[in-house]
Design a protein around this motif. Structure first.
Motif, PDB file in Angstrom:
ATOM      1  N   GLN A 563     -19.233  -3.024   5.156  1.00 36.89           N
ATOM      2  CA  GLN A 563     -19.632  -3.887   6.272  1.00 36.89           C
ATOM      3  C   GLN A 563     -18.573  -4.917   6.627  1.00 36.89           C
ATOM      4  N   SER A 564     -17.718  -5.246   5.660  1.00 33.21           N
ATOM      5  CA  SER A 564     -16.714  -6.260   5.979  1.00 33.21           C
ATOM      6  C   SER A 564     -15.737  -5.650   6.968  1.00 33.21           C
ATOM      7  N   LEU A 569      -8.034  -7.361   7.548  1.00 30.00           N
ATOM      8  CA  LEU A 569      -8.367  -6.675   6.300  1.00 30.00           C
ATOM      9  C   LEU A 569      -8.118  -5.180   6.477  1.00 30.00           C
ATOM     10  N   VAL A 570      -7.715  -4.531   5.393  1.00 27.14           N
ATOM     11  CA  VAL A 570      -7.582  -3.083   5.435  1.00 27.14           C
ATOM     12  C   VAL A 570      -8.977  -2.484   5.366  1.00 27.14           C
ATOM     13  N   ALA A 617      -4.123 -16.007   6.501  1.00 26.32           N
ATOM     14  CA  ALA A 617      -5.065 -17.124   6.418  1.00 26.32           C
ATOM     15  C   ALA A 617      -6.378 -16.768   7.108  1.00 26.32           C
ATOM     16  N   ARG A 618      -6.292 -16.052   8.226  1.00 24.60           N
ATOM     17  CA  ARG A 618      -7.524 -15.650   8.917  1.00 24.60           C
ATOM     18  C   ARG A 618      -8.347 -14.706   8.055  1.00 24.60           C
ATOM     19  N   GLY A 619      -7.651 -13.721   7.454  1.00 27.93           N
ATOM     20  CA  GLY A 619      -8.349 -12.747   6.617  1.00 27.93           C
ATOM     21  C   GLY A 619      -9.048 -13.431   5.448  1.00 27.93           C
ATOM     22  N   LEU A 620      -8.347 -14.377   4.811  1.00 26.77           N
ATOM     23  CA  LEU A 620      -8.948 -15.054   3.657  1.00 26.77           C
ATOM     24  C   LEU A 620     -10.102 -15.947   4.096  1.00 26.77           C
ATOM     25  N   THR A 621      -9.955 -16.607   5.255  1.00 32.79           N
ATOM     26  CA  THR A 621     -11.059 -17.433   5.750  1.00 32.79           C
ATOM     27  C   THR A 621     -12.293 -16.565   5.961  1.00 32.79           C
ATOM     28  N   TYR A 622     -12.051 -15.377   6.496  1.00 38.55           N
ATOM     29  CA  TYR A 622     -13.171 -14.459   6.708  1.00 38.55           C
ATOM     30  C   TYR A 622     -13.832 -14.103   5.375  1.00 38.55           C
ATOM     31  N   LEU A 623     -13.008 -13.742   4.389  1.00 38.04           N
ATOM     32  CA  LEU A 623     -13.574 -13.352   3.092  1.00 38.04           C
ATOM     33  C   LEU A 623     -14.349 -14.509   2.463  1.00 38.04           C
ATOM     34  N   HIS A 624     -13.789 -15.717   2.605  1.00 35.37           N
ATOM     35  CA  HIS A 624     -14.422 -16.864   1.944  1.00 35.37           C
ATOM     36  C   HIS A 624     -15.661 -17.355   2.673  1.00 35.37           C
ATOM     37  N   ARG A 650      -2.631  -7.278   6.859  1.00 37.24           N
ATOM     38  CA  ARG A 650      -3.947  -6.737   6.508  1.00 37.24           C
ATOM     39  C   ARG A 650      -4.098  -6.853   5.000  1.00 37.24           C
ATOM     40  N   ILE A 651      -5.111  -7.598   4.587  1.00 35.95           N
ATOM     41  CA  ILE A 651      -5.308  -7.830   3.160  1.00 35.95           C
ATOM     42  C   ILE A 651      -5.976  -6.602   2.536  1.00 35.95           C
ATOM     43  N   SER A 652      -5.440  -6.162   1.405  1.00 33.95           N
ATOM     44  CA  SER A 652      -6.070  -5.045   0.710  1.00 33.95           C
ATOM     45  C   SER A 652      -6.490  -5.512  -0.675  1.00 33.95           C
TER      46      SER A 652
END
Ligand code: NAG
Ligand code: NAG
Ligand code: NAG
Ligand code: NAG
Ligand code: NAG
Ligand code: NAG
Ligand code: NAG
Ligand code: NAG
Length: 799
Positions: A563-564, A569-570, A617-624, A650-652
């Motif tokens: 769902q993420s 993000l990858v 930073a955007r990807g990590l903000t999303y994850l957090h 893209r964070i993997s």
């Protein structure tokens, strides 16, 4: 052999590889999405017309720039009605160009506007698709029915309109329009979607001439010809460039800005390979929309900030979060429960947060004179209708939901006080979403505590970490465990947004598992091409030697990964769980890892590096904060950040590391006390929070800024040179330039110091001093001030 294999894999995807050029599309010619090359190209090969695949295995009938890696769309027949696989476009025997869906229903058609039937069609080198009579007179032209883009050689007559798209990814009709009006005025307006009703213009040429036409001539100049009035109105002043040297286009982008773009045709420099903006109108989209209906440049409840790249960013005020994490232009929603209007309600349950230079000028419902800031703030706090109060001098405005036309700009003066739920106020109600609850510290290795804050295993592409593989195994085993009888049932119960693949399909996609991309203790990653997926290229991770270990929570986590979904993000596309086969399918990130990009290649441009840092930073903000459940990555490093075809970060590997890394870090490498990307609290047995990712991000940010590795763990020297220490010393002494070598781009950019300061904040030994990723993002984007950072090693040196 390898080359041969590569070609086999790539051929179906390359636009101009083996497609014929069609000078003349004869009656009866057809294209199907199932064709190997479902498009016709212009004689020069620069434009293609045909099926363009988009997300969700759908297709648009489009014209696009075919020779550049970013296959930019310039025209679309069915932007609001994409078709499924199996659809067809045909120039019928009676000269009608007809698009039909896979069940044969007509979706769109183009035909001669008079009694002469078309005898052929052609994709011209200008990017114009035409139907022609037998004597080659043009009976219909795509140039006369533009979507959001015009090309050199194209003119817009009175009554013509361009409509923006919804976003860069979603090509359907968005909420901005450019039109040449009947009175000869060229205007930009927002639209009341889903109708086509328009709001007041936010930009206009103010030309008056009933015969005016917008011309984009072959030198790339754009102007309105006003034949009755004689004068010409230039949209912008620009030095002409030839269409021989540059691809050019002008597009009304999804953010409402009309931009002219150039792309050099012969570029050997990889970093030049993108569209660059040569001019745009209006100057500041954030402040020009002033109508009293409509949301403004951004969605409701957000505010617009012009970024460093001169593009608008939409931010949520404190206490609000994006309605759609993937499209920040859609507005923000409150993350706290609404205030009750009962008189006895507790004032303590709400508080006011300050935002400087921010305003929503069109949402007022009260205006008080001769009051002070405290009075204004308390009045809003006590009033259940009030969402925001604005104080400017001794004037006070109260504002209501939904807030519209938000903007942040130094010219605004005064400050906004936003009413938010008091997050430290005790509540027995779970309607507060997780991201406004105080984050409890949690230990990775104590599973009981993970019931409310799951740490989710993440997707990987070429990541080969042992832990990840272990975890993935466990996922499979756990799903198998529950559903012995049928693999199918097992698969669909995990799926979420994930696709289920057969082994045979993946075997074919990887050409029999031929091309290996990477290898780990429990897996091998192969490159492949998937017919059923729109983008085609995939990485298939094949798991082997699975150890026996089962954890029941993991199935949920797999679902959550499915769902993420965020552009930084990858994405895990699907999996195969058939017999003894365990495979995971990911998007392939063709440019490999950030480590390779930063350290193994000629230095990438400063601009690209900033974009990558902001993307991470955007990807990590999303994850957090924005994902359904908080995900702490725990292993942020350049090897785990991959780059897609447009060099977007893209964070993997997200999620999983936390569960398993604890043992490794704390028992083996940790003891040596080497500062890698790992926050100091790992070594001290302290609780692990999302701040560990902030620390790692800080180190990565320094590496991105200086294109230099932070000390590697294997450095055998007594006293390795640590980048973060060098950076802090250089910062304090005002000598950052010395660390940059000959990187003039970075040296001359005023953002340099700001970025270094943000990085220093991130690598504070004391985790409580580190900002949240959201704050980091705001500071990087220039939306929040960066205070002077303290010495990050203070704790280390005193404890
Ligand atoms: C195909 O197109 C026809 C006509 O527009 C429409 O009625 C039908 O629902 C479409 N079929 C599908 C599966 O979309
Ligand atoms: C139809 O339009 C074409 C192109 O404008 C023109 O050459 C032709 O004479 C027209 N035919 C009729 C029957 O009007
Ligand atoms: C294109 O095809 C049509 C129909 O077959 C024919 O009449 C015409 O001469 C052809 N034009 C060119 C330029 O080949
Ligand atoms: C020429 O333009 C001006 C303003 O742009 C307008 O007032 C005037 O009526 C126009 N003249 C004609 C002949 O259209
Ligand atoms: C485009 O317009 C400019 C200004 O009128 C003119 O100098 C130039 O020659 C034009 N270019 C072409 C290719 O017509
Ligand atoms: C928020 O709630 C806490 C706990 O009840 C309380 O101590 C604090 O004063 C409240 N804040 C405000 C601004 O009312
Ligand atoms: C907790 O819930 C009960 C019943 O739902 C309610 O009466 C009480 O006021 C609530 N307490 C707080 C602090 O919200
Ligand atoms: C919590 O709040 C929601 C909406 O505000 C309400 O529907 C729900 O009943 C509340 N639950 C409790 C336990 O008070």
């Amino acid at each position: 052999m390898i080359l041969h294999l590569l070609l086999c894999l790539l051929l179906p995807l390359l636009p101009n590889s083996s497609a014929q050029t069609f000078r003349n599309i004869t009656l009866g010619s057809a294209l199907s999405t199932l064709d190997e090359n479902p498009y016709w190209v212009s004689p020069s090969g620069e434009f293609a017309f045909g099926f363009y695949s988009i997300k969700g295995e759908l297709f648009l009938l489009s014209i696009w720039f075919a020779k550049i890696p970013l296959k930019t769309i310039v025209w679309t027949a069915n932007r609001d009605r994409p078709v499924e696989g199996g659809s067809k476009v045909e120039l019928t025997s009676d000269g009608v160009l007809s698009l039909t869906n896979h069940t044969g229903g007509e979706i769109w058609r183009a035909e001669s506007s008079n009694a002469t039937n078309a005898a052929s069609a052609a994709v011209l080198d200008t990017g114009n698709l035409v139907l022609r009579s037998s004597d080659l007179a043009i009976l219909w032209a795509s140039f006369d029915e533009p979507t959001d883009t015009i090309l050199p050689g194209q003119t817009l007559d009175r009554g013509s309109k361009l409509f923006s798209s919804i976003s860069d990814e979603d090509h359907s009709s968005g909420k901005f329009q450019l039109s040449v009006q009947a009175d000869g005025n060229l205007v930009l307006q927002s639209i009341a979607r889903p109708t086509e009703g328009t709001y007041d213009p936010y930009w206009e040429s103010n030309t008056e001439d009933t015969q005016s036409r917008l011309v984009f001539n072959e030198s790339g100049l754009m102007y309105l010809i006003t034949p009755l009035n004689g004068t010409r109105f230039d949209i912008a002043t620009e030095i002409p460039v030839s269409t021989r040297d540059f691809y050019q286009r002008a597009t009304i982008d999804f953010d409402g800005v009309f931009r002219k773009y150039n792309y050099p045709k012969s570029s050997t420099n990889r970093n030049d390979q993108s569209w660059s903006v040569t001019w745009y109108v209006p100057g500041d989209i954030c402040t020009v929309l002033t109508g009293n209906v409509g949301s403004g440049a951004c969605g409701f409840n957000s505010y617009c900030v012009l970024g460093q790249d001169e593009r608008p960013n939409c931010e949520c005020p404190p206490g609000y979060d994006y309605v759609d994490g993937n499209n920040r232009f859609k507005g923000c929603k409150q993350t706290f429960a609404p205030q009750s209007c009962e008189k006895d309600q507790l004032r303590k349950a709400f508080e006011m947060r300050e935002l400087v230079n921010t305003d929503w000028p069109l949402s007022d419902y009260e205006h008080f004179l001769n009051v002070d800031a405290e009075w204004c703030s308390n009045t809003c706090l006590d009033d259940c209708f009030c969402a925001v109060s604005i104080i400017r001098g001794s004037e006070c405005w109260l504002k209501k939901i939904p807030l519209s036309n938000g903007r942040r700009d130094p010219s605004i003066n005064g400050k906004a006080l936003i009413k938010v739920g008091n997050s430290s106020f005790p509540t027995n109600n779970t309607s507060f979403p997780p991201n406004v609850l105080p984050t409890p510290d949690l230990h990775c290795n104590e599973k009981r505590e993970r019931q409310h804050k799951l740490i989710l295993p993440g997707s990987i592409i070429i990541g080969t970490s042992l832990f990840l593989n272990l975890l993935l195994l466990v996922i499979f085993l756990s799903t198998k465990h529950k559903n012995h009888k049928s693999n199918r049932v097992t698969s669909s119960s995990v799926e979420g947004n994930l696709q289920c693949f057969t082994y045979k399909e993946l075997e074919e996609a990887t050409n029999g598992f031929k091309e290996e991309l990477g290898k780990g203790a429990y897996s091998v990653v192969y490159k492949g091409v998937l017919r059923r997926n729109a983008q085609g290229l995939i990485a298939v991770k094949r798991l082997t030697n699975i150890p026996e270990e089962v954890d029941k929570e993991l199935k949920n986590e797999m679902r959550a990964i499915g769902q993420s979904n965020h552009k930084n993000l990858v994405k895990l596309l699907g999996f195969c769980d058939e017999g003894t086969h365990r495979l995971l399918v990911y998007e392939l990130m063709i440019h490999g890892s950030l480590a390779k990009f930063l350290f193994e290649m000629p230095r990438p441009s400063w601009y690209k590096r900033i974009q990558i840092a902001i993307g991470i930073a955007r990807g990590l903000t999303y994850l957090h904060e924005e994902c359904c459940t908080q995900i702490i990555h725990c292993d942020v490093k350049p090897h785990n950040i991959l780059l897609d075809e447009s060099f977007t970060a893209r964070i993997s590997d997200f999620g999983l590391a936390k569960l398993l890394k604890t043992d490794q870090t704390r028992t083996t490498t940790a003891v040596r006390g080497t500062r890698g990307y790992v926050a100091p609290e790992w070594f001290k047995g302290k609780a692990i929070t999302s701040k560990v990712d902030v620390y790692s991000f800080g180190i990565v940010l320094m590496e991105i800024i200086f294109c230099r590795r932070n000390a590697a763990i294997e450095v055998g020297r007594e006293d390795p040179e640590i980048l973060s220490e060098d950076v802090y010393d250089a910062y304090v002494q005002g000598k950052l330039q010395l660390l940059l070598g000959d990187d003039e781009e970075a040296k001359n950019d005023r953002r340099l110091e700001r970025m270094v300061m943000v990085a220093i904040w991130c690598v504070q030994d004391d985790s409580s001093l580190r900002p949240s990723m959201r704050k980091v993002l705001q500071m990087l984007e220039g939306a929040a001030d960066v205070p002077t950072p303290p010495d990050p090693f203070y704790l280390n040196s005193t404890v």
